[in-house]
Design a protein around this motif. Structure first.
Motif, PDB file in Angstrom:
ATOM      1  N   TYR A  24       0.834  -1.208   0.000  1.00 41.94           N
ATOM      2  CA  TYR A  24       0.000   0.000   0.000  1.00 41.94           C
ATOM      3  C   TYR A  24       0.870   1.260   0.000  1.00 41.94           C
ATOM      4  CZ  TYR A  24      -3.036   3.684   1.758  1.00 41.94           C
ATOM      5  OH  TYR A  24      -3.700   4.877   1.927  1.00 41.94           O
ATOM      6  N   ASN A  25       1.862   1.311   0.897  1.00 38.72           N
ATOM      7  CA  ASN A  25       2.739   2.479   0.975  1.00 38.72           C
ATOM      8  C   ASN A  25       3.507   2.700  -0.323  1.00 38.72           C
ATOM      9  OD1 ASN A  25       2.071   3.411   3.516  1.00 38.72           O
ATOM     10  ND2 ASN A  25       3.713   2.307   4.540  1.00 38.72           N
TER      11      ASN A  25
ATOM     12  N   ARG B 276       2.626   1.723  -3.361  1.00 40.59           N
ATOM     13  CA  ARG B 276       1.679   2.184  -4.398  1.00 40.59           C
ATOM     14  C   ARG B 276       1.347   3.658  -4.212  1.00 40.59           C
ATOM     15  NH1 ARG B 276      -3.443  -1.168  -4.912  1.00 40.59           N
ATOM     16  NH2 ARG B 276      -3.765   0.304  -6.594  1.00 40.59           N
ATOM     17  N   MET B 277       1.098   4.062  -2.967  1.00 42.38           N
ATOM     18  CA  MET B 277       0.780   5.465  -2.693  1.00 42.38           C
ATOM     19  C   MET B 277       1.975   6.357  -3.010  1.00 42.38           C
ATOM     20  SD  MET B 277      -2.356   5.750  -1.639  1.00 42.38           S
ATOM     21  CE  MET B 277      -2.491   7.223  -0.649  1.00 42.38           C
TER      22      MET B 277
ATOM     23  N   SER C 288       2.641   6.605  -6.840  1.00 42.70           N
ATOM     24  CA  SER C 288       1.551   7.292  -7.553  1.00 42.70           C
ATOM     25  C   SER C 288       1.515   8.777  -7.185  1.00 42.70           C
ATOM     26  CB  SER C 288       0.207   6.643  -7.220  1.00 42.70           C
ATOM     27  OG  SER C 288      -0.142   6.885  -5.873  1.00 42.70           O
TER      28      SER C 288
ATOM     29  N   LYS D  68       0.493  10.039  -4.380  1.00 41.08           N
ATOM     30  CA  LYS D  68      -0.636  10.358  -3.499  1.00 41.08           C
ATOM     31  C   LYS D  68      -0.247  10.407  -2.027  1.00 41.08           C
ATOM     32  CE  LYS D  68      -3.970   8.175  -6.574  1.00 41.08           C
ATOM     33  NZ  LYS D  68      -4.848   7.023  -6.762  1.00 41.08           N
ATOM     34  N   MET D  69       1.017  10.097  -1.737  1.00 36.70           N
ATOM     35  CA  MET D  69       1.416  10.030  -0.340  1.00 36.70           C
ATOM     36  C   MET D  69       1.862  11.389   0.199  1.00 36.70           C
ATOM     37  SD  MET D  69       3.727   6.988   1.098  1.00 36.70           S
ATOM     38  CE  MET D  69       3.538   6.404   2.752  1.00 36.70           C
TER      39      MET D  69
ATOM     40  N   GLU E  56      -5.524  11.771   6.777  1.00 35.21           N
ATOM     41  CA  GLU E  56      -4.118  11.559   7.151  1.00 35.21           C
ATOM     42  C   GLU E  56      -4.007  11.041   8.581  1.00 35.21           C
ATOM     43  OE1 GLU E  56      -1.214  11.727   5.450  1.00 35.21           O
ATOM     44  OE2 GLU E  56      -2.393  12.038   3.650  1.00 35.21           O
TER      45      GLU E  56
ATOM     46  N   GLN F  70      -5.281   7.415   8.589  1.00 41.13           N
ATOM     47  CA  GLN F  70      -4.300   6.536   7.950  1.00 41.13           C
ATOM     48  C   GLN F  70      -3.119   6.270   8.886  1.00 41.13           C
ATOM     49  OE1 GLN F  70      -2.427   8.331   4.567  1.00 41.13           O
ATOM     50  NE2 GLN F  70      -1.228   6.522   4.088  1.00 41.13           N
TER      51      GLN F  70
END
Length: 140
Positions: free
Chosen positions: A86-87, A89-90, A93, A95-96, A110, A113
């Motif tokens: 998940y981290n 991918r974020m 992308s 998005k993190m 935030e 999460q």
């Protein structure tokens, strides 16, 4: 013979240090978000502080997951691999990272999460302490 047995503690001591660092990063992030919410820090400083921790967190979590796999800890791998994926991918992308202009909109998500991550890292901490105790007791 005792030295060889205690050598098996080394990976778990590294894992313990990694989990402690991850928990420290997460606590710092939660405190910073709380400070932003309380207007004790401005949005730009908050975003810079938290964005600077993204790569260290991913590197540490990757190391932790690798240690879990190397030490054949199925429980540790199963609980940490999804969060690592998940981290990653974020992160890749884009998005993190926190956006200064959107930070107040992102704040509830935030915090949520990071609370989930805190729970996941606490589970990892318990697993590491369990393995550390198990190896230490069998080394005696």
């Amino acid at each position: 013979g005792g030295d060889v047995s205690y050598a098996s503690l080394v990976p778990y001591l590294f894992m313990f240090a990694i989990v402690a660092l991850l928990l420290g990063i997460l606590m710092f992030a939660l405190i910073t978000l709380s400070d932003l919410e309380s207007d004790l820090v401005n949005p730009h400083d908050c975003a810079v502080r938290l964005n600077s921790l993204l790569l260290p967190e991913i590197v540490l979590q990757s190391m932790l997951c690798t240690f879990f796999m190397v030490t054949l800890s199925v429980t540790g791998t199963v609980t940490n691999l999804p969060l690592l994926v998940y981290n990653l991918r974020m992160f890749f992308s884009g998005k993190m990272e926190l956006d200064v202009t959107e930070i107040f909109k992102q704040l509830p998500g935030e915090k949520r999460q990071r609370m989930v991550k805190l729970v996941m890292y606490m589970v990892a901490f318990v697993i590491v302490v369990f393995h550390l105790a198990e190896v230490a007791l069998t080394a005696v």
